[in-house]
Design a protein around this motif. Structure first.
Motif, PDB file in Angstrom:
ATOM      1  N   ASN A  47     -25.023  18.978  21.497  1.00 35.22           N
ATOM      2  CA  ASN A  47     -25.521  17.802  20.537  1.00 35.22           C
ATOM      3  C   ASN A  47     -26.725  18.268  19.545  1.00 35.22           C
ATOM      4  N   SER A  48     -27.464  17.393  19.045  1.00 38.57           N
ATOM      5  CA  SER A  48     -28.582  17.765  18.065  1.00 38.57           C
ATOM      6  C   SER A  48     -29.780  18.516  18.897  1.00 38.57           C
ATOM      7  N   PHE A  49     -29.794  18.036  20.221  1.00 39.46           N
ATOM      8  CA  PHE A  49     -30.979  18.654  20.923  1.00 39.46           C
ATOM      9  C   PHE A  49     -30.670  20.102  21.318  1.00 39.46           C
ATOM     10  N   GLY A  50     -29.267  20.559  21.200  1.00 37.87           N
ATOM     11  CA  GLY A  50     -29.030  21.800  21.736  1.00 37.87           C
ATOM     12  C   GLY A  50     -28.447  21.810  23.259  1.00 37.87           C
ATOM     13  N   GLU A  51     -28.264  20.567  23.770  1.00 41.65           N
ATOM     14  CA  GLU A  51     -27.803  20.478  24.946  1.00 41.65           C
ATOM     15  C   GLU A  51     -26.172  20.675  24.954  1.00 41.65           C
ATOM     16  N   ILE A  52     -25.671  21.305  25.971  1.00 46.94           N
ATOM     17  CA  ILE A  52     -24.399  21.542  25.974  1.00 46.94           C
ATOM     18  C   ILE A  52     -24.022  20.403  26.852  1.00 46.94           C
ATOM     19  N   SER A  53     -22.677  19.793  26.367  1.00 43.53           N
ATOM     20  CA  SER A  53     -22.052  18.597  27.141  1.00 43.53           C
ATOM     21  C   SER A  53     -20.271  19.215  27.196  1.00 43.53           C
ATOM     22  N   SER A  54     -19.815  18.721  28.264  1.00 47.88           N
ATOM     23  CA  SER A  54     -18.594  19.470  28.764  1.00 47.88           C
ATOM     24  C   SER A  54     -17.774  18.166  29.360  1.00 47.88           C
ATOM     25  N   SER A  55     -16.531  18.209  29.223  1.00 55.01           N
ATOM     26  CA  SER A  55     -15.623  17.382  29.673  1.00 55.01           C
ATOM     27  C   SER A  55     -15.207  17.491  31.216  1.00 55.01           C
ATOM     28  N   PHE A  56     -15.650  18.693  31.728  1.00 52.22           N
ATOM     29  CA  PHE A  56     -15.474  19.050  33.129  1.00 52.22           C
ATOM     30  C   PHE A  56     -16.809  19.117  33.838  1.00 52.22           C
ATOM     31  N   SER A  57     -16.904  18.838  34.899  1.00 56.79           N
ATOM     32  CA  SER A  57     -18.041  19.252  35.858  1.00 56.79           C
ATOM     33  C   SER A  57     -18.160  20.653  35.916  1.00 56.79           C
ATOM     34  N   ILE A  58     -19.548  21.073  36.139  1.00 50.82           N
ATOM     35  CA  ILE A  58     -19.906  22.519  36.190  1.00 50.82           C
ATOM     36  C   ILE A  58     -19.211  23.138  37.672  1.00 50.82           C
ATOM     37  N   GLU A  59     -19.006  22.270  38.749  1.00 48.05           N
ATOM     38  CA  GLU A  59     -18.556  22.567  39.900  1.00 48.05           C
ATOM     39  C   GLU A  59     -17.037  23.159  39.653  1.00 48.05           C
ATOM     40  N   LYS A  60     -16.378  22.293  38.697  1.00 50.49           N
ATOM     41  CA  LYS A  60     -14.729  22.784  38.596  1.00 50.49           C
ATOM     42  C   LYS A  60     -14.895  24.023  37.885  1.00 50.49           C
ATOM     43  N   LEU A  61     -15.600  23.921  36.932  1.00 53.35           N
ATOM     44  CA  LEU A  61     -15.501  25.549  35.852  1.00 53.35           C
ATOM     45  C   LEU A  61     -15.959  26.668  36.807  1.00 53.35           C
ATOM     46  N   ASN A  62     -17.155  26.452  37.607  1.00 53.10           N
ATOM     47  CA  ASN A  62     -17.297  27.628  38.393  1.00 53.10           C
ATOM     48  C   ASN A  62     -16.166  27.790  39.446  1.00 53.10           C
ATOM     49  N   GLU A  63     -15.421  26.963  39.889  1.00 52.26           N
ATOM     50  CA  GLU A  63     -14.344  27.116  40.758  1.00 52.26           C
ATOM     51  C   GLU A  63     -13.493  27.930  40.188  1.00 52.26           C
ATOM     52  N   PHE A  64     -12.983  27.405  38.925  1.00 52.32           N
ATOM     53  CA  PHE A  64     -12.061  28.019  38.139  1.00 52.32           C
ATOM     54  C   PHE A  64     -12.495  29.493  37.919  1.00 52.32           C
ATOM     55  N   LEU A  65     -13.723  29.787  37.410  1.00 49.94           N
ATOM     56  CA  LEU A  65     -14.015  31.081  37.314  1.00 49.94           C
ATOM     57  C   LEU A  65     -14.040  32.097  38.419  1.00 49.94           C
ATOM     58  N   ASN A  66     -14.392  31.499  39.625  1.00 50.31           N
ATOM     59  CA  ASN A  66     -14.412  32.397  40.689  1.00 50.31           C
ATOM     60  C   ASN A  66     -13.132  32.686  41.195  1.00 50.31           C
ATOM     61  N   LYS A  67     -12.275  31.956  41.110  1.00 50.80           N
ATOM     62  CA  LYS A  67     -10.713  32.292  41.222  1.00 50.80           C
ATOM     63  C   LYS A  67     -10.046  33.036  40.353  1.00 50.80           C
ATOM     64  N   ASN A  68     -10.439  33.027  39.195  1.00 46.45           N
ATOM     65  CA  ASN A  68      -9.631  33.880  37.951  1.00 46.45           C
ATOM     66  C   ASN A  68     -10.458  34.804  37.367  1.00 46.45           C
ATOM     67  N   VAL A  69     -11.534  35.039  37.482  1.00 43.63           N
ATOM     68  CA  VAL A  69     -12.420  36.075  36.793  1.00 43.63           C
ATOM     69  C   VAL A  69     -13.060  37.096  37.892  1.00 43.63           C
ATOM     70  N   GLU A  70     -12.732  38.441  37.517  1.00 39.71           N
ATOM     71  CA  GLU A  70     -13.543  39.345  38.404  1.00 39.71           C
ATOM     72  C   GLU A  70     -15.012  39.493  38.100  1.00 39.71           C
ATOM     73  N   ASP A  71     -15.828  39.513  38.975  1.00 32.71           N
ATOM     74  CA  ASP A  71     -17.323  39.758  38.794  1.00 32.71           C
ATOM     75  C   ASP A  71     -17.508  41.486  38.747  1.00 32.71           C
ATOM     76  N   LYS A  72     -17.708  41.608  37.439  1.00 34.04           N
ATOM     77  CA  LYS A  72     -18.126  43.305  37.185  1.00 34.04           C
ATOM     78  C   LYS A  72     -19.128  43.746  38.152  1.00 34.04           C
ATOM     79  N   LYS A  73     -20.099  42.965  38.420  1.00 38.24           N
ATOM     80  CA  LYS A  73     -21.315  43.495  39.347  1.00 38.24           C
ATOM     81  C   LYS A  73     -20.808  43.469  40.861  1.00 38.24           C
ATOM     82  N   LEU A  74     -19.933  43.122  41.232  1.00 41.39           N
ATOM     83  CA  LEU A  74     -19.258  43.056  42.521  1.00 41.39           C
ATOM     84  C   LEU A  74     -18.110  44.071  42.828  1.00 41.39           C
TER      85      LEU A  74
END
Length: 70
Positions: free
Chosen positions: A25-52
């Motif tokens: 938005n005009s204030f620089g806030e990011i809005s999404s149609s999915f919750s942060i928890e759902k996005l994090n769950e997807f990323l944890n399941k499908n993306v390998e953490d390079k640091k680990l």
């Protein structure tokens, strides 16, 4: 001649992320149609953490997470 407006095409996404939209938005806030928890769950399941990836105990950590979720 006037240009024809481009038809907004939806990008190709993973089937688990169908309908995902993000906007800033005009204030620089990011809005999404999915919750942060759902996005994090997807990323944890499908993306390998390079640091680990080089840790020797990563398999133990993954096993304990999956057993605690069930």
């Amino acid at each position: 001649m006037a240009k024809k407006p481009k038809k907004e095409e939806s990008p190709k996404v993973h089937k688990d992320l169908e309908g995902f939209k993000m906007s800033i938005n005009s204030f620089g806030e990011i809005s999404s149609s999915f919750s942060i928890e759902k996005l994090n769950e997807f990323l944890n399941k499908n993306v390998e953490d390079k640091k680990l990836k080089d840790r020797e105990d990563i398999d133990e950590i993954k096993d304990s997470k999956t057993s605690s979720e069930e």
